[in-house]
Design an enzyme around this catalytic site. Structure first.
Site, short mmCIF file in Angstrom:
data_model
loop_
_atom_site.label_atom_id
_atom_site.label_comp_id
_atom_site.label_asym_id
_atom_site.label_seq_id
_atom_site.Cartn_x
_atom_site.Cartn_y
_atom_site.Cartn_z
N ILE A 93 7.17 7.35 17.06
CA ILE A 93 6.93 8.09 15.81
C ILE A 93 5.71 9.02 15.93
CG2 ILE A 93 6.59 7.88 13.29
CD1 ILE A 93 9.13 6.45 14.11
N ASP A 133 5.25 20.33 7.66
CA ASP A 133 6.26 21.39 7.54
C ASP A 133 7.50 20.95 6.76
OD1 ASP A 133 6.45 19.74 9.94
OD2 ASP A 133 8.25 20.89 10.40
N GLN A 134 7.89 19.68 6.91
CA GLN A 134 9.11 19.22 6.21
C GLN A 134 8.86 19.10 4.70
OE1 GLN A 134 12.09 18.98 7.99
NE2 GLN A 134 10.69 19.90 9.46
N LYS A 180 0.83 -1.21 0.00
CA LYS A 180 0.00 0.00 0.00
C LYS A 180 0.87 1.26 0.00
CE LYS A 180 -2.51 2.71 3.42
NZ LYS A 180 -1.37 3.53 3.82
N ASN A 181 1.82 1.33 0.91
CA ASN A 181 2.56 2.59 1.05
C ASN A 181 3.49 2.86 -0.13
OD1 ASN A 181 1.26 3.18 3.39
ND2 ASN A 181 2.97 2.68 4.76
N CYS A 203 -5.11 8.30 8.69
CA CYS A 203 -5.35 7.78 10.03
C CYS A 203 -5.09 8.86 11.07
CB CYS A 203 -4.42 6.60 10.31
SG CYS A 203 -4.87 5.14 9.38
N ARG A 245 -8.99 0.07 3.62
CA ARG A 245 -8.11 1.06 2.97
C ARG A 245 -6.77 0.43 2.62
NH1 ARG A 245 -6.36 5.46 6.39
NH2 ARG A 245 -4.97 5.56 4.63
N PRO A 269 2.04 17.06 11.09
CA PRO A 269 2.34 18.27 10.32
C PRO A 269 2.97 17.93 8.97
CG PRO A 269 3.93 18.00 12.09
CD PRO A 269 2.94 16.89 12.25
C1 UD1 Z 1 4.12 7.11 6.42
C2 UD1 Z 1 3.24 5.91 6.17
C3 UD1 Z 1 2.61 5.45 7.47
C4 UD1 Z 1 3.67 5.20 8.52
C5 UD1 Z 1 4.61 6.40 8.66
C6 UD1 Z 1 5.80 6.12 9.55
C7 UD1 Z 1 2.49 6.19 3.91
C8 UD1 Z 1 1.37 6.53 2.99
N1 UD1 Z 1 2.24 6.29 5.22
O1 UD1 Z 1 3.28 8.16 6.91
O2 UD1 Z 1 1.90 4.26 7.18
O3 UD1 Z 1 3.04 4.98 9.75
O4 UD1 Z 1 5.12 6.77 7.38
O5 UD1 Z 1 6.54 5.02 9.08
O6 UD1 Z 1 3.56 5.81 3.50
N2 UD1 Z 1 6.51 14.82 10.59
C9 UD1 Z 1 6.73 16.15 10.84
N3 UD1 Z 1 6.70 17.03 9.78
C10 UD1 Z 1 6.47 16.62 8.49
C11 UD1 Z 1 6.25 15.25 8.25
C12 UD1 Z 1 6.28 14.37 9.32
O7 UD1 Z 1 6.93 16.56 11.97
O8 UD1 Z 1 6.46 17.47 7.60
C13 UD1 Z 1 6.55 13.86 11.70
C14 UD1 Z 1 5.22 13.13 11.91
O9 UD1 Z 1 4.34 13.87 12.71
C15 UD1 Z 1 5.68 11.86 12.58
C16 UD1 Z 1 7.03 11.58 11.93
O10 UD1 Z 1 7.45 12.83 11.36
O11 UD1 Z 1 5.90 12.10 13.95
C17 UD1 Z 1 7.00 10.54 10.84
O12 UD1 Z 1 5.99 10.85 9.91
P1 UD1 Z 1 6.08 10.43 8.38
O13 UD1 Z 1 7.21 9.47 8.19
O14 UD1 Z 1 6.06 11.65 7.56
O15 UD1 Z 1 4.71 9.65 8.18
P2 UD1 Z 1 3.80 9.66 6.93
O16 UD1 Z 1 4.62 9.88 5.69
O17 UD1 Z 1 2.63 10.51 7.18
#
Ligand code: UD1
Length: 431
Positions: free
Chosen positions: A327, A125-126, A22-23, A117, A397, A123
């Site tokens: 995480i 922001d990155q 899926k991812n 989910c 999903r 966020p």
């Molecule tokens: C993806 C996966 C999800 C998985 C997660 C962690 C997909 C579609 N989803 O979610 O299934 O649980 O990786 O392996 O692939 N963060 C920030 N700022 C940002 C982006 C992220 O602070 O701009 C933080 C998030 O709040 C979280 C951490 O970074 O604490 C990791 O998030 P991230 O790896 O981005 O998760 P997703 O890509 O949303």
């Protein structure tokens, strides 16, 4: 609305085939928008996140043909629309990937803030930091993320947070940017590598995916490809957990055992046997498990997406287990549901302490998100008696044909309309 009715206590046996990840697929399908020719993507799982992604791409103007049950041909050339409204974006997190791919192709993107989910604060922001570094102007207006750039120019980007989504978006936006982009503190998850491999097969120049530093040298054009999505690490892990919880013995086929190692290692530690083959693992449950500690980490650490399912197994492991979620802020919402089944779990912030009980007992429970739903299925399969699992749209999903796959392994599971009484009838259907 439908629910699963599961009569627990059957040891799973037999073989199951894992579907495409899926991812990975929710990144790879949007990535084809960057191509200047049609692309064929194989090993696509039949899950609702894929249906939504393809629907969005169709509405944008892409021509999509289903070549067989798991293969689509996407011609992105006619695609014109660069906007995703709220009613689509709220359905899944991965709609953010359209930001990177539309920016990469059109230098313009308008995507409503994403759903997905509810795991606490998520966020972006990155993602925005990366787009800005490449030369895009980013603004959020009326819930829409608007990106625009005269041109995209490679840059050095250091992520303050290790983020799968931001890494994938960074790669997509940089693939056709001028010059070299270097992403540091990049996510190393298998689906990041799969996306990079797919883009490279289209003529991109990406090196280092799977390490902390990814280098992307921009190219002018990308050509068509035929690319097969990797097997789903988390679906495989969920079957591993289900085999453990039911004390079963199953062969899980079409997997990359290396991707499963963090899960395999924890299962071995608590007393489950795992045999590894080239593209399969056999999981043999034991009678008595011992508690352990788990801390979720970015890949190659223990995946947060397996934390709920593994906790479900630990509810019946002897002694205390400690599960730390590092995480996401709020990934223990399923704990209340497991408590309904008799689990002894206390949660303090990001740490859950599980005191093993002899056996869980079936109960009505509700999926609070995708992997929470998977955990409840694992728990219900191992429990005594019948469980009704509500809100299974979360599960659908991300899991292809979960009910049928489990039934083929001998599980007493069926999907019924929620309005049907929770009756012997449903139980009979399950049997
Ligand atoms: C993806 C996966 C999800 C998985 C997660 C962690 C997909 C579609 N989803 O979610 O299934 O649980 O990786 O392996 O692939 N963060 C920030 N700022 C940002 C982006 C992220 O602070 O701009 C933080 C998030 O709040 C979280 C951490 O970074 O604490 C990791 O998030 P991230 O790896 O981005 O998760 P997703 O890509 O949303």
């Amino acid at each position: 609305m439908e629910k699963y009715v599961i009569k627990g206590g059957v040891k799973l046996s037999g073989e199951v085939n894992v579907s495409g990840a899926k991812n990975a697929v929710v990144a790879i399908l949007p990535a084809t928008i960057l191509s200047d020719e049609p692309c064929v993507i194989e090993n696509i799982p039949n899950i609702s996140d894929v249906t939504i992604t393809l629907q969005i791409m169709r509405e944008m103007g892409a021509k999509i043909r289903l070549l067989n049950k798991t293969t689509v041909e996407i011609d992105p050339r006619p695609l014109m629309n660069m906007s995703i409204p709220y009613d689509k974006a709220k359905l899944m997190r991965a709609t953010t990937y359209f930001l990177g791919t539309l920016l990469g192709r059109f230098h313009s993107a308008h995507v409503s803030m994403p759903g997905g989910c509810n795991l606490g604060d998520r966020p972006i922001d990155q993602h925005l930091k990366c787009f800005s570094a490449l030369g895009a102007q980013c603004e959020i207006d009326g819930g829409m993320i608007n990106l625009r750039a005269d041109k995209l120019v490679g840059n050095q980007i250091f992520f303050d947070k290790n983020s799968v989504g931001a890494t994938i978006n960074g790669i997509m936006a940089a693939v056709k940017a001028e010059g070299l982009t270097v992403i540091e503190n990049a996510a190393k998850e298998p689906h990041v590598v799969d996306l990079a491999n797919c883009l490279n097969s289209m003529g991109a120049d990406i090196i280092g995916a799977g390490t902390d530093v990814i280098k992307i040298r921009g190219v002018r054009e990308l050509h068509g490809t035929t690319y097969s999505v990797i097997p789903d690490q988390i679906e495989a892990g969920t079957f591993m957990a289900a085999a453990a919880a039911t004390r079963g013995n199953i062969l899980i086929k079409n997997v990359i055992p290396k991707h499963l190692e963090p899960i395999t290692n924890k299962l071995l530690k608590i007393g489950v046997q795992v045999e590894q083959y080239d593209d399969a693992v056999r999981v043999i449950g034991g009678e008595n498990y011992v508690g352990t500690t788990i801390k979720t980490q970015p890949h190659p650490g223990f995946p947060t997406d397996m934390q709920p399912q593994m906790s479900a197994v630990l509810t019946c492991a002897k002694g205390a287990s400690m599960v730390t979620e590092s995480i996401f802020d709020n990934r223990f919402r399923y704990v209340d549901e497991l408590r309904r089944m008799g689990a002894n779990i206390s949660v303090e912030g990001r740490v859950a302490v599980i005191e093993g009980v002899e056996r869980l007992k079936g109960a009505p429970v509700k999926s609070t998100d995708l992997r929470a739903g998977a955990a409840l299925i694992v728990a219900a399969l191992g429990a005594e008696g019948t469980s009704d699992i509500y809100d299974i749209f979360h599960v659908e999903r991300g899991y292809e044909n979960m009910e049928m796959k489990l039934r083929n392994l001998g599980a007493n599971i069926c999907k019924v309309d929620e309005t049907e009484p929770v009756s012997d009838d449903a139980e009979k259907k399950a049997i």
